[in-house]
Design an enzyme around this catalytic site. Sequence first.
Site, mmCIF file in Angstrom:
data_model
loop_
_atom_site.group_PDB
_atom_site.id
_atom_site.type_symbol
_atom_site.label_atom_id
_atom_site.label_comp_id
_atom_site.label_asym_id
_atom_site.label_seq_id
_atom_site.Cartn_x
_atom_site.Cartn_y
_atom_site.Cartn_z
ATOM 1 N N ASP A 113 36.067 46.785 47.586
ATOM 2 C CA ASP A 113 37.441 47.190 47.907
ATOM 3 C C ASP A 113 38.336 46.044 48.363
ATOM 4 O OD1 ASP A 113 35.959 46.866 50.273
ATOM 5 O OD2 ASP A 113 37.255 48.232 51.380
ATOM 6 N N GLU A 114 37.950 44.820 48.084
ATOM 7 C CA GLU A 114 38.683 43.677 48.640
ATOM 8 C C GLU A 114 38.585 42.490 47.693
ATOM 9 O OE1 GLU A 114 38.499 41.081 52.813
ATOM 10 O OE2 GLU A 114 36.909 42.526 52.305
ATOM 11 N N ASP B 285 43.386 44.679 49.939
ATOM 12 C CA ASP B 285 42.353 45.359 50.721
ATOM 13 C C ASP B 285 42.640 46.855 50.675
ATOM 14 O OD1 ASP B 285 40.214 45.788 52.375
ATOM 15 O OD2 ASP B 285 41.205 45.119 54.203
#
Length: 364
Positions: free
Chosen positions: A103-104, A8
């Site tokens: 983003d994860e 993350d």
Amino acid sequence: MRKILHIDMDAFFASVEQRDFPELRGLPVIVGGKPESRGVVAACSYEARKFGVHSAMPCAQAAKLCKDAIFVPHRFDAYREASAGIHNVFKRFTDLIEPLSLDEAYLDVTKRAAELGSATEVALRIKQQIKDDVNLTASAGVSFNKFLAKIASDMDKPNGLYVIRPEAAEGFIEQLDIRKFFGVGKVTEKKMHKLGIYTGADLKRWSEVELQTEFGQSGAYYYRVARGIDERPVRPHRIRKSIGKETTFSSNLLDKAEIWQTLLGIAERIETILESKQLMAKTVTLKVKYSDFTLNTRSKTHNIGLVSKEQISGALPELLRKTEVGSRPIRLIGITLASLQSVNEQDKAAKPQSVSENPQLGLF
């Protein structure tokens, strides 16, 4: 035993802004609408979070909490470019990658961990490669299933690394605050507290039948994760079927203007997700829960793909008129978009539907 990572990125949108504009480093940065607008916070730096600012908060409220905040607009091309670099790093370590957003992601690094000695070593190398290649920091969670890996990634932010080993999992879950359980939102947390469930240990005392009686199908999930059981595989080709957001009011609401402003905020949050994933949707569903917990949903499928908050909000008045919103108190309202497809499959520049922002002018 599987070796699962949850990676993350730290305050991703805001971190990209601080990376690209050095004058913003160390300052409270808010990505989203202008402070005087009706927009919401898409992301904020850790410097802004110290003042209580968080994503999905109205920009006007964020400006009051953090008077020195610097508001910057979205730059999705920059975020997508950074995300591509991050995923290129992932591909050097495994092909079992399940993206959750720009983003994860989940990574199954079982094979690579055997080569490098441990999943922790893999996570350390990934974090360093992201820093070297993209100049951003990531937090990593390491465990033997997705549930625990996701919780772990949030335990030591920013730039953190947290490992939950099999022998420590039971004790970790038992002491875990129930609000930390993935899938337990504010409403469910409140209900669990009324039932005396505050920690994983409290949850574990309930049988599967009892939990299903109280929480329906989710009860089986709560029963399993309270015991550290999560057999879901990392799915490289995971297809998202819908995108939805909702708001539960602290007190039952009747005021049309306030309800409409809430819906505009939800539409803007969904627009951010659509833009980040380069998706559009054709089906809009309005979800309304009244004060007596009666639930109504109203849907419509459109001929064009919806991508903007203007198009989403433009679809709402027709649905609202089919409800009792404004004449009957409500406790929750939400929007879900379905029939998702890539914007490349249809011209993104479809003309937005126009809509007045004043709900007193016959919107519903």
